[in-house]
Scaffold this motif. Structure first.
Motif, short mmCIF file in Angstrom:
data_model
loop_
_atom_site.label_atom_id
_atom_site.label_comp_id
_atom_site.label_asym_id
_atom_site.label_seq_id
_atom_site.Cartn_x
_atom_site.Cartn_y
_atom_site.Cartn_z
N GLN A 160 0.85 -1.18 0.00
CA GLN A 160 0.00 0.00 0.00
C GLN A 160 0.89 1.24 0.00
O GLN A 160 1.99 1.21 0.53
N VAL A 161 0.39 2.32 -0.56
CA VAL A 161 1.08 3.59 -0.44
C VAL A 161 0.79 4.12 0.97
O VAL A 161 -0.37 4.27 1.35
N VAL A 162 1.84 4.35 1.74
CA VAL A 162 1.67 4.80 3.11
C VAL A 162 2.11 6.24 3.33
O VAL A 162 1.79 6.84 4.36
N ALA A 163 2.84 6.79 2.37
CA ALA A 163 3.29 8.18 2.49
C ALA A 163 3.65 8.71 1.11
O ALA A 163 3.95 7.95 0.18
N VAL A 164 3.62 10.03 0.99
CA VAL A 164 4.04 10.71 -0.23
C VAL A 164 5.01 11.80 0.19
O VAL A 164 4.72 12.59 1.09
N LEU A 165 6.17 11.81 -0.47
CA LEU A 165 7.19 12.80 -0.17
C LEU A 165 7.40 13.70 -1.38
O LEU A 165 7.24 13.25 -2.52
N PRO A 166 7.79 14.95 -1.19
CA PRO A 166 8.05 15.82 -2.34
C PRO A 166 9.25 15.32 -3.14
O PRO A 166 10.15 14.68 -2.61
N GLY A 167 9.25 15.63 -4.44
CA GLY A 167 10.33 15.19 -5.33
C GLY A 167 11.68 15.77 -4.99
O GLY A 167 12.72 15.17 -5.29
N GLY A 168 11.70 16.94 -4.41
CA GLY A 168 12.95 17.52 -3.92
C GLY A 168 13.99 17.85 -4.97
O GLY A 168 15.17 17.93 -4.67
N GLY A 169 13.57 18.03 -6.22
CA GLY A 169 14.52 18.40 -7.27
C GLY A 169 15.24 17.24 -7.93
O GLY A 169 16.10 17.43 -8.78
N TRP A 170 14.90 16.01 -7.57
CA TRP A 170 15.53 14.83 -8.18
C TRP A 170 15.03 14.65 -9.61
O TRP A 170 13.96 15.12 -9.98
N HIS A 171 15.81 13.93 -10.41
CA HIS A 171 15.45 13.56 -11.78
C HIS A 171 15.64 12.05 -11.94
O HIS A 171 16.46 11.44 -11.24
N ALA A 172 14.86 11.46 -12.84
CA ALA A 172 14.92 10.02 -13.06
C ALA A 172 15.02 9.71 -14.54
O ALA A 172 14.55 10.47 -15.39
N SER A 173 15.66 8.59 -14.85
CA SER A 173 15.73 8.09 -16.23
C SER A 173 15.83 6.58 -16.17
O SER A 173 16.03 5.99 -15.11
N GLN A 174 15.69 5.98 -17.34
CA GLN A 174 15.83 4.53 -17.43
C GLN A 174 17.16 4.23 -18.10
O GLN A 174 17.48 4.78 -19.15
N ARG A 175 17.94 3.36 -17.48
CA ARG A 175 19.24 2.98 -18.02
C ARG A 175 19.05 2.31 -19.38
O ARG A 175 18.12 1.54 -19.57
N GLY A 176 19.94 2.61 -20.33
CA GLY A 176 19.89 1.97 -21.64
C GLY A 176 20.01 0.46 -21.52
O GLY A 176 20.70 -0.05 -20.63
N ARG A 177 19.34 -0.26 -22.37
CA ARG A 177 19.29 -1.73 -22.25
C ARG A 177 20.63 -2.39 -22.60
O ARG A 177 21.07 -3.28 -21.93
N GLY A 178 21.24 -1.94 -23.67
CA GLY A 178 22.52 -2.52 -24.08
C GLY A 178 23.68 -1.66 -23.62
O GLY A 178 23.51 -0.54 -23.15
N ARG A 179 24.89 -2.18 -23.79
CA ARG A 179 26.08 -1.46 -23.34
C ARG A 179 26.24 -0.12 -24.04
O ARG A 179 26.72 0.85 -23.47
N HIS A 180 25.82 -0.05 -25.31
CA HIS A 180 25.98 1.18 -26.08
C HIS A 180 24.68 1.96 -26.26
O HIS A 180 24.64 2.95 -26.96
N ASP A 181 23.60 1.48 -25.62
CA ASP A 181 22.31 2.18 -25.70
C ASP A 181 22.30 3.35 -24.73
O ASP A 181 22.74 3.23 -23.58
N PRO A 182 21.79 4.49 -25.18
CA PRO A 182 21.73 5.64 -24.27
C PRO A 182 20.62 5.47 -23.24
O PRO A 182 19.67 4.72 -23.44
N ASP A 183 20.77 6.19 -22.14
CA ASP A 183 19.69 6.24 -21.14
C ASP A 183 18.53 7.02 -21.74
O ASP A 183 18.70 7.80 -22.67
N SER A 184 17.34 6.82 -21.19
CA SER A 184 16.18 7.60 -21.62
C SER A 184 16.36 9.05 -21.19
O SER A 184 17.24 9.36 -20.37
N ALA A 185 15.53 9.92 -21.73
CA ALA A 185 15.58 11.33 -21.32
C ALA A 185 15.25 11.42 -19.83
O ALA A 185 14.44 10.64 -19.32
#
Length: 131
Positions: free
Chosen positions: A66-91
């Motif tokens: 269950q979701v028990v709390a929500v915290l502010p993002g605090g200026g963090w950024h997220a991306s998805q790591r590229g799948r292959g060794r030479h694949d770029p990360d997502s925006a």
């Protein structure tokens, strides 16, 4: 938003195996019958709560977080790591908030470049705020 086991207010989901006319599915347990203790789910066709035992294809219940709390993002950024060794990360996307689950999970709520806001379980690279 699709049903996610991180967004179940009772902490339980009912699993159904399927019938000749309906595919297997899961439904959020909406409550418990006070007399019998049987789990209740909403029947979308009838618009009422029904005991899971009313369904011939009911299989079992599974514990969900269950979701028990929500915290502010605090200026963090997220991306998805590229799948292959030479694949770029997502925006990168700004993290607007963090959802804290009952099992200790931390799920980012992000906004993409088109303005869509949602949770993303695939984000696996996080950048702290610029200092």
């Amino acid at each position: 938003m699709q049903l996610s086991r991180d967004f179940v207010h009772t902490g339980w989901v009912a699993i159904f195996t399927g019938t000749d006319t309906q595919i297997g599915r899961q439904r959020e347990v909406d409550g418990w019958d006070p007399a019998t203790g049987t789990a209740l789910v909403v029947d979308p066709e009838m618009g009422v709560r029904r005991p899971v035992t009313d369904y011939s294809d009911f299989s079992h219940l599974e514990k969900a977080s269950q979701v028990v709390a929500v915290l502010p993002g605090g200026g963090w950024h997220a991306s998805q790591r590229g799948r292959g060794r030479h694949d770029p990360d997502s925006a990168t996307e700004p993290v607007l908030a963090w959802l804290v689950t009952s099992i200790g999970g931390l799920i980012p709520v992000t906004m993409d470049h088109d303005g869509w806001i949602g949770t993303d379980h695939d984000m696996n690279r996080f950048s702290p705020p610029d200092r």
